[in-house]
Design an enzyme around this catalytic site. Structure first.
Site, PDB file in Angstrom:
ATOM      1  N   TYR A   1     -10.966  -3.771   3.313  1.00  0.00           N
ATOM      2  CA  TYR A   1     -10.085  -3.181   4.307  1.00  0.00           C
ATOM      3  C   TYR A   1     -10.918  -2.917   5.563  1.00  0.00           C
ATOM      4  O   TYR A   1     -11.719  -1.987   5.599  1.00  0.00           O
ATOM      5  CB  TYR A   1      -9.523  -1.865   3.741  1.00  0.00           C
TER       6      TYR A   1
ATOM      7  N   GLU B   1       0.877  -1.165   0.000  1.00  0.00           N
ATOM      8  CA  GLU B   1       0.000   0.000   0.000  1.00  0.00           C
ATOM      9  C   GLU B   1       0.914   1.214   0.000  1.00  0.00           C
ATOM     10  O   GLU B   1       1.640   1.451   0.964  1.00  0.00           O
ATOM     11  CB  GLU B   1      -0.915  -0.001   1.236  1.00  0.00           C
TER      12      GLU B   1
ATOM     13  N   ASP C   1      -5.399  10.144   8.986  1.00  0.00           N
ATOM     14  CA  ASP C   1      -4.101   9.678   9.462  1.00  0.00           C
ATOM     15  C   ASP C   1      -3.681  10.292  10.787  1.00  0.00           C
ATOM     16  O   ASP C   1      -3.908  11.476  11.048  1.00  0.00           O
ATOM     17  CB  ASP C   1      -3.022   9.957   8.413  1.00  0.00           C
TER      18      ASP C   1
END
Lengths: 257, 399
Positions: A175, A51, A62
């Site tokens: 995911y 990734e 993030d």
């Protein structure tokens, strides 16, 4: 590598009894010169796919580690175009590349041009954390033309109906976000995570990978037991930044039989 | 009749919900909760009770006679949002959303703030309604707006400094969004402007649209007609949206949004998103943004912390594209001129944000006839900016 090759490769790994291990690295962290070298290192260690993060100025999904890596990458002059150019230099590599970035860099580059560049650089698919299924059509229409996978994220907060829909739509793998929060190392996970992963596995037509917060060999083993493997981001980014290649080797090794 | 957004939260090509999956259920829950209350007589009764008895609405529409004479053009009216409790229009939305938080059964609130006005308004509404409150604020803005930080703390809110990026409003929004992702199960995000993912732009607009509704009513009572023009400053664009929305279908009313031109749009150091930006996706919405050639968001620059934002509400982007509103800019210098002008002619010190609208006023007023009228949305008072202004103007009379 095409979407089909990605799927075949994942199936082969799972068929031989190993779990999938997808490390995340930030393109341009440490300079773009080291990018292909890092990819090759991860492939040699036995990673299933990479990734690859494209830095964005405002990465709201993030945590601190990846934010800082993104800032370092941007400061060293990383651009979307330069990442594609670097990937092209060794596009016949034997490991699938999945790009992870936010919607704005893709939109700004042009969705069609971006997809074309992915194909030309040997990229298999995309992860766009700020693109929920409600907004994805403009992107998927294009990705399907180019046979690129859009990997959907499912969250602990997603109600069952959304989980089912995401399971149905995803390509390459599902995911499964294992924390209610941003990326970054965690000591522990909520008790619900094992059941959540087990539920996602039921009726899934793609592998289910656990990601966000995964940072130790023990966590890799523990989580992978309940699904098909893991994505490890912040810990890998930190290890490359600190020059701890042994840590990376050991983490990947933990996903093997 | 104009009725944006559509069901998926889009205003033409703009808007939408570009948020991580973890937040999607909260965004959908918010939409459902808002649809429950927006026409509910009990909710509206409570909201209007607080607006009247606590905020002090309605705010006056004041004919600025000396300013009108000084500029020698169209008649100028000021919609006095600066007279609201906490000193700006921000309390309208903060109160509405705090009531919505209670309706959803949540007990905690997160907010971002630039100049501190929205932070103070949110801290106030949370104190009033017994909600926990954490406010993210850029470290640079904390320096510029020390008094507002202390005010929030007095009101019982926790102020978290954000050191990332330019350490201003954009970074505070990033951090508030990250906090919301991590605490979404018991926390509501009271966003301070008509930005962010759907349904925020609609909710904030609706909770600010009494500005325009009152203005229409008050102007009719005074003159029997509609004003010829409306003017408001724009960062994210909430006071402007609140003023403009009730007039969108009144095509005889021209509308002007004044963005922060910073050092001048041509210098690249500005916050004029619609004048000098391009389309992209930031903070959950598709809109005009300040960005570089690689789609990286660039830093906005303005003397006013409240306008220092590289995005703009998606409905403004839409109103620009359909040519309903004219978007212009006023520089830092224009704003300082506007601040002095209003202070000296009317005895009203405007917030630096609102001073941008005043700064553009001479050009507009003088291009119109004396029989015409302009309503300025005076979004906030200038007490919070006195230090900043003194640093620039140097308090020349006493030093």
């Amino acid at each position: 590598m095409s979407k089909q090759q990605l799927e075949t490769r994942f199936k082969q790994i799972l068929d031989q009894g190993d779990k999938l291990f997808v490390p995340y690295i930030m393109a341009g962290d440490g300079g773009l010169d080291v990018l292909n070298e890092r990819i090759d290192f991860l492939a040699d260690c036995g990673a299933s796919a990479i990734e690859l993060g494209l830095p964005f100025s405002d990465p709201v999904a993030d945590g601190e580690t990846i934010q800082q890596a993104g800032i370092r990458a941007l400061k060293s002059g990383t651009t979307v175009q330069r990442v594609f150019d670097t990937l092209k230099q060794s596009k016949d590599r034997n490991i699938p590349i999945i790009l992870m970035t936010y919607m704005n860099p893709v939109y700004h580059y042009g969705i069609d041009a971006f997809a074309k560049a992915c194909v030309a650089s040997g990229v298999s698919g995309l992860i766009v954390p700020d693109l929920p299924m409600e907004e994805e059509q403009a992107v998927t229409d294009v990705l399907h033309q180019y046979d690129l996978a859009l990997i959907r994220l499912v969250a602990l907060t997603s109600p069952v109906a959304r989980q089912k829909e995401l399971k149905k739509r995803t390509e390459g793998f599902l995911y499964a976000v294992t924390v209610t929060g941003t990326t970054g190392e965690r000591q522990t996970f909520t008790d619900r995570v094992h059941q959540y992963l087990a539920d996602l596995k039921v009726g899934a037509t793609t592998p289910v990978l656990a990601g966000f917060g995964v940072s130790s060999e023990e966590q890799v083993k523990n989580l992978a037991r309940h699904c098909d493997g893991v994505v490890v981001g912040s810990r890998i980014v930190k290890a490359f930044h600190d020059g701890e290649k042994d840590v990376i080797k050991a983490l990947i090794e933990a996903s093997k039989q | 009749m104009y009725q944006q957004p559509n069901e998926s939260g889009h205003f033409g090509q703009f808007g939408g919900r570009f948020v991580p999956e973890t937040l999607m259920p909260a965004v959908l829950e918010l939409e459902a909760a808002y649809n429950e209350v927006k026409d509910d007589p009990d909710f509206l009764k409570t909201f209007h009770y607080y607006l009247a008895d606590y905020v002090g609405r309605e705010t006056p529409l004041y004919y600025a006679e000396r300013l009108t004479e000084k500029l020698g053009g169209a008649k100028i009216y000021l919609k006095r949002e600066d007279l609201n409790h906490t000193g700006a229009h921000k309390i309208n939305n903060a109160l509405g959303q705090a009531l919505l938080t209670k309706h959803m059964g949540k007990k905690k609130v997160v907010a971002e703030t630039g100049a501190g006005q929205h932070g103070v308004a949110t801290a106030t509404a949370c104190a009033l309604l017994g909600l926990d409150c954490v406010v993210f604020m850029g470290a640079e803005d904390i320096k510029r707006q020390k008094l507002n930080v202390f005010r929030m703390e007095l009101l019982g809110a926790k102020v978290e400094a954000v050191h990332h990026g330019s350490a201003t409003l954009k970074d505070a929004v990033n951090e508030a969004l990250r906090y919301w992702v991590s605490h979404v199960e018991d926390t509501h995000y009271i966003i301070g402007s008509v930005v962010g993912p759907h349904p925020f732009p609609q909710i904030v607009r609706d909770f600010q649209s009494m500005i325009g509704r009152e203005t229409k009513q008050q102007f009719k009572e005074k003159t029997g007609t509609l004003p010829d023009a409306l003017i408001a400053c724009i960062g994210g664009g909430s006071n402007a949206m609140g003023m403009f929305y009730p007039f969108v279908d009144d095509t005889s009313v021209k509308m002007y949004g004044v963005e922060a031109g910073g050092h001048g749009v041509e210098t690249g150091k500005h916050a004029a998103t619609l004048t000098g930006g391009s389309v992209g996706v930031l903070h959950g919405t598709m809109t005009y943004l300040l960005q570089d050639g690689d789609g990286q968001i660039t830093e906005a620059d303005s003397i006013s912390a409240g306008l220092d934002y590289p995005g703009i509400g998606p409905e403004h982007a839409h109103l620009k594209d359909i040519n309903r509103v004219e978007y212009v800019s006023a520089t830092d210098k224009d704003a300082l001129f506007g601040l002095k002008l209003l202070s000296e002619t009317e005895g009203i010190i405007p917030a630096l944000e609102s001073a941008h609208a005043i700064g553009y006023l001479p050009e507009l007023a003088q291009s119109m006839g004396k029989d015409q009228s302009i309503v300025v949305c005076l979004s906030g008072r200038g007490d919070k900016d006195v230090e900043t202004v003194k640093a620039v103007l140097g308090g020349q009379n006493h030093e």
